[in-house]
Scaffold this motif. Structure first.
Motif, PDB file in Angstrom:
ATOM      1  N   GLY A  32       0.810  -1.210   0.000  1.00  0.00           N
ATOM      2  CA  GLY A  32       0.000   0.000   0.000  1.00  0.00           C
ATOM      3  C   GLY A  32       0.840   1.254   0.000  1.00  0.00           C
ATOM      4  O   GLY A  32       2.033   1.222   0.316  1.00  0.00           O
ATOM      5  N   SER A  33       0.222   2.365  -0.372  1.00  0.00           N
ATOM      6  CA  SER A  33       0.900   3.663  -0.380  1.00  0.00           C
ATOM      7  C   SER A  33      -0.072   4.762  -0.004  1.00  0.00           C
ATOM      8  O   SER A  33      -1.253   4.688  -0.329  1.00  0.00           O
ATOM      9  N   ILE A  34       0.435   5.766   0.702  1.00  0.00           N
ATOM     10  CA  ILE A  34      -0.313   6.998   0.910  1.00  0.00           C
ATOM     11  C   ILE A  34       0.367   8.052   0.046  1.00  0.00           C
ATOM     12  O   ILE A  34       1.586   8.198   0.098  1.00  0.00           O
ATOM     13  N   VAL A  35      -0.405   8.756  -0.724  1.00  0.00           N
ATOM     14  CA  VAL A  35       0.132   9.873  -1.482  1.00  0.00           C
ATOM     15  C   VAL A  35      -0.644  11.112  -1.078  1.00  0.00           C
ATOM     16  O   VAL A  35      -1.833  11.230  -1.343  1.00  0.00           O
ATOM     17  N   ARG A  36       0.035  12.022  -0.375  1.00  0.00           N
ATOM     18  CA  ARG A  36      -0.608  13.245   0.091  1.00  0.00           C
ATOM     19  C   ARG A  36       0.132  14.447  -0.492  1.00  0.00           C
ATOM     20  O   ARG A  36       1.351  14.477  -0.510  1.00  0.00           O
ATOM     21  N   GLU A  37      -0.629  15.408  -0.912  1.00  0.00           N
ATOM     22  CA  GLU A  37      -0.015  16.630  -1.436  1.00  0.00           C
ATOM     23  C   GLU A  37       0.205  17.654  -0.330  1.00  0.00           C
ATOM     24  O   GLU A  37       0.636  18.762  -0.584  1.00  0.00           O
ATOM     25  N   THR A 323      10.229   8.043  -4.911  1.00  0.00           N
ATOM     26  CA  THR A 323      10.864   8.914  -5.896  1.00  0.00           C
ATOM     27  C   THR A 323      11.617  10.062  -5.238  1.00  0.00           C
ATOM     28  O   THR A 323      12.072  10.988  -5.916  1.00  0.00           O
ATOM     29  N   GLY A 324      11.747  10.005  -3.913  1.00  0.00           N
ATOM     30  CA  GLY A 324      12.498  10.990  -3.157  1.00  0.00           C
ATOM     31  C   GLY A 324      13.245  10.314  -2.025  1.00  0.00           C
ATOM     32  O   GLY A 324      13.074   9.114  -1.769  1.00  0.00           O
ATOM     33  N   PRO A 325      14.113  11.047  -1.311  1.00  0.00           N
ATOM     34  CA  PRO A 325      14.850  10.479  -0.183  1.00  0.00           C
ATOM     35  C   PRO A 325      13.925   9.862   0.860  1.00  0.00           C
ATOM     36  O   PRO A 325      12.874  10.418   1.173  1.00  0.00           O
ATOM     37  N   VAL A 326      14.314   8.698   1.384  1.00  0.00           N
ATOM     38  CA  VAL A 326      13.541   8.022   2.436  1.00  0.00           C
ATOM     39  C   VAL A 326      13.954   8.627   3.768  1.00  0.00           C
ATOM     40  O   VAL A 326      15.066   8.427   4.239  1.00  0.00           O
ATOM     41  N   LYS A 327      13.045   9.380   4.387  1.00  0.00           N
ATOM     42  CA  LYS A 327      13.380  10.174   5.572  1.00  0.00           C
ATOM     43  C   LYS A 327      13.121   9.441   6.879  1.00  0.00           C
ATOM     44  O   LYS A 327      13.748   9.722   7.892  1.00  0.00           O
ATOM     45  N   GLY A 350       8.534   6.668   5.055  1.00  0.00           N
ATOM     46  CA  GLY A 350       8.098   8.006   4.673  1.00  0.00           C
ATOM     47  C   GLY A 350       9.191   8.705   3.893  1.00  0.00           C
ATOM     48  O   GLY A 350      10.385   8.546   4.182  1.00  0.00           O
ATOM     49  N   SER A 351       8.785   9.501   2.905  1.00  0.00           N
ATOM     50  CA  SER A 351       9.759  10.091   1.995  1.00  0.00           C
ATOM     51  C   SER A 351       9.453  11.555   1.717  1.00  0.00           C
ATOM     52  O   SER A 351       8.343  12.038   1.940  1.00  0.00           O
ATOM     53  N   LEU A 352      10.461  12.227   1.208  1.00  0.00           N
ATOM     54  CA  LEU A 352      10.285  13.608   0.770  1.00  0.00           C
ATOM     55  C   LEU A 352       9.555  13.691  -0.565  1.00  0.00           C
ATOM     56  O   LEU A 352       9.386  14.780  -1.110  1.00  0.00           O
ATOM     57  N   ASP A 353       9.109  12.530  -1.094  1.00  0.00           N
ATOM     58  CA  ASP A 353       8.258  12.541  -2.278  1.00  0.00           C
ATOM     59  C   ASP A 353       6.777  12.676  -1.912  1.00  0.00           C
ATOM     60  O   ASP A 353       5.907  12.507  -2.754  1.00  0.00           O
ATOM     61  N   LYS A 354       6.522  12.983  -0.612  1.00  0.00           N
ATOM     62  CA  LYS A 354       5.175  13.200  -0.069  1.00  0.00           C
ATOM     63  C   LYS A 354       4.374  11.903   0.037  1.00  0.00           C
ATOM     64  O   LYS A 354       3.149  11.939   0.133  1.00  0.00           O
TER      65      LYS A 354
END
Length: 383
Positions: A32-37, A323-327, A350-354
Motif C-alpha cells: 500500500g501507499s499513501i500519497v498526500r499533497e 521517488t524521493g529520499p527516504v526520511k 516516509g519520503s520527501l516525495d510526499k
C-alpha cells in the motif's frame, strides 16, 4: 523496482493505493501507499494498528487499516519526530518545541493537545533565576530547560518513564513523562544532534553532525537521575544521521552521510562489529525488528539486512519505489500471517516525495520468481 515489489498501481483516486492488498496478504512486497499533497513526510510512528505521520504542513495524520482515521495540527513548526507512550503522543518540531497530545478515552479518533515541554509553569519558575540561563550566542541567553533550535529526534525509555530529546542546539534533554519535568540538559555535542536512542541496560546513545556517536549511562542521584558520558564510539568527518538499537541482540546501528551503517555489539563489550555497505547516498533513517535491520537513504531505497547467529549481516533485498529520499521508517509485527513460525513485519517508510509506502517483509528470503538477492558484486557487503 525491488525484487519484492509489485508493479506500480494505476489507481490514484484514494490517498491509499493498494489495489491488490487482499490478494497479497501472504506475499512479501509493497502492499500500500499513501500519497498526500499536504507536505513532505519527515516523521512517522507505528503503534498497533495505527500509523502517525508528520510533515512540513504541521499536520499529524493518523491512519488505521490503510484508511485515514484522524488527524491534528500544531500551530507552527514542521513535525520532525513522533513517539507514542500509551495514550500520549509526543511530537518534536522545527520551532524547538515538544508538544504533548492525549488520545480521548471516549473517542480514540480525537487527539487533544495537553501541553508542551517544558511546561508553562516550569518555564516561569525557572525564568526568575539567572542561574538557569545559558549563553548560546554572543549577547543571547536562553533557559537551560528549553530547546532554542529544532527538536530533531525523540526516544522513550518507557520502563523508567523517561523521554529523551535531541536538538540542533547541540543539547540532549531528559524529561520525566509523569509530570513533563525537565530532569537534565546536557551539552552533548559540538554540532547538531541528529539522533538519540534509549538502548539496552541503562545506556543512551546520541549521534551528531559533528561525526561522533556518544554513549551515556544513567545513574541514580538521590531522588533523580544523572547521565554520564561513558565512551565515544565513533569519531569521523561524515555526519552521523541515524541510530537504532536492536534490544534482543543488543546491537547498536549507526547511519552516516557517507551511506555506511556501522554497528557495535554489547556481547563483545560494544566493540565495533563492522560496516554495512549498500547505499550510494546518505543513510537518513534506521529501524530494527527481530533479526532484521532497515536502512532508508537519500538514494530513495531501503535496504533490508538480516543478522545471522554468527553476527554477520546479509542484505536480503532492496525496497525501491520512492521517488524521493527516504526520511523515516517504522516497523510493526505482522499479526495476520498464517504461518506463525515465519516472522513477518509490516514496514512503513516516509519520503520527501510526499508518500508513505507500506511493505510486508519476511525474515526468510522470499521465494518469488525472478528474485535476485543482493550480492557483493552489486555493492552490498559487510566489512
Amino acid at each position: 523496482m525491488s525484487p519484492w515489489n509489485q508493479t506500480a498501481s494505476p489507481y490514484t483516486k484514494s490517498p491509499w493505493i493498494a489495489p491488490s492488498f487482499k490478494e497479497n496478504l501472504n506475499c512479501n512486497g509493497l502492499i500500500g501507499s499513501i500519497v498526500r499533497e499536504a507536505g513532505h513526510i519527515y516523521s512517522l510512528a507505528a503503534y498497533r494498528d495505527l500509523l502517525y505521520t508528520g510533515s512540513d504542513s504541521k499536520n499529524i495524520r493518523v491512519w488505521k487499516n490503510l484508511k485515514e482515521f484522524s488527524g491534528f495540527k500544531s500551530n507552527s513548526g514542521l513535525v520532525k519526530a513522533i513517539v507514542i507512550a500509551g495514550d500520549k503522543i509526543f511530537t518534536g518540531h522545527q520551532d524547538g518545541k515538544i508538544r504533548v497530545w492525549k488520545i480521548s478515552s471516549k473517542n480514540p479518533s480525537v487527539h487533544k493537545r495537553i501541553g508542551s515541554l517544558p511546561t508553562f509553569k516550569d518555564f516561569v519558575k525557572c525564568s526568575v533565576n539567572p542561574r538557569n540561563y545559558v549563553e548560546v550566542r554572543r549577547n543571547r541567553n536562553v533557559l537551560r530547560i528549553k530547546h532554542f533550535d529544532a527538536v530533531s529526534c525523540l526516544s522513550l525509555n518507557e520502563e523508567q518513564g523517561l523521554l529523551y530529546s535531541g536538538s540542533w542546539d547541540k543539547t540532549l534533554k531528559v524529561w520525566r513523562i509523569s509530570d513533563f519535568k525537565c530532569l537534565e540538559s546536557i551539552q552533548a555535542h559540538d554540532d547538531a544532534i541528529n539522533s538519540v536512542v534509549a538502548g539496552f541496560d541503562c545506556f543512551v546513545f546520541t549521534g551528531s553532525a559533528d561525526g561522533t556517536v556518544k554513549m551515556w549511562r544513567r545513574e541514580l542521584q538521590g531522588k533523580g537521575t544523572q547521565h554520564f558520558l561513558v565512551q565515544v564510539l565513533l569519531k569521523q568527518e561524515n555526519a552521523v544521521t541515524a541510530l537504532a538499537v536492536n534490544e534482543e541482540s543488543a546491537v547498536l546501528y549507526c547511519g552516516s552521510s557517507d551511506g555506511l551503517v556501522n554497528f557495535w555489539e554489547r556481547e563483545k563489550h560494544l566493540s565495533h562489529g563492522g560496516v554495512l555497505r549498500g547505499h550510494k547516498l546518505a543513510v537518513l533513517c534506521l529501524a530494527t525488528a527481530g533479526n532484521l535491520v532497515f536502512s532508508g537513504s537519500a538514494d530513495k531505497n531501503i535496504c533490508v539486512w538480516r543478522r545471522e547467529e554468527s553476527g554477520a549481516h546479509s542484505c536480503l533485498a532492496v525496497l525501491s519505489g520512492h521517488t524521493g529520499p527516504v526520511k523515516c521508517v517504522a516497523v510493526e509485527e505482522d499479526h495476520d500471517r498464517e504461518n506463525k513460525e515465519d516472522q513477518r513485519w509490516i514496514v512503513y517508510s516516509g519520503s520527501l516525495d510526499k508518500a508513505v509506502k507500506v511493505w510486508r517483509v519476511s525474515e526468510h528470503a522470499p521465494e518469488l520468481k525472478g528474485f535476485i538477492s543482493p550480492t557483493p558484486e552489486n555493492g552490498f557487503t559487510q566489512s
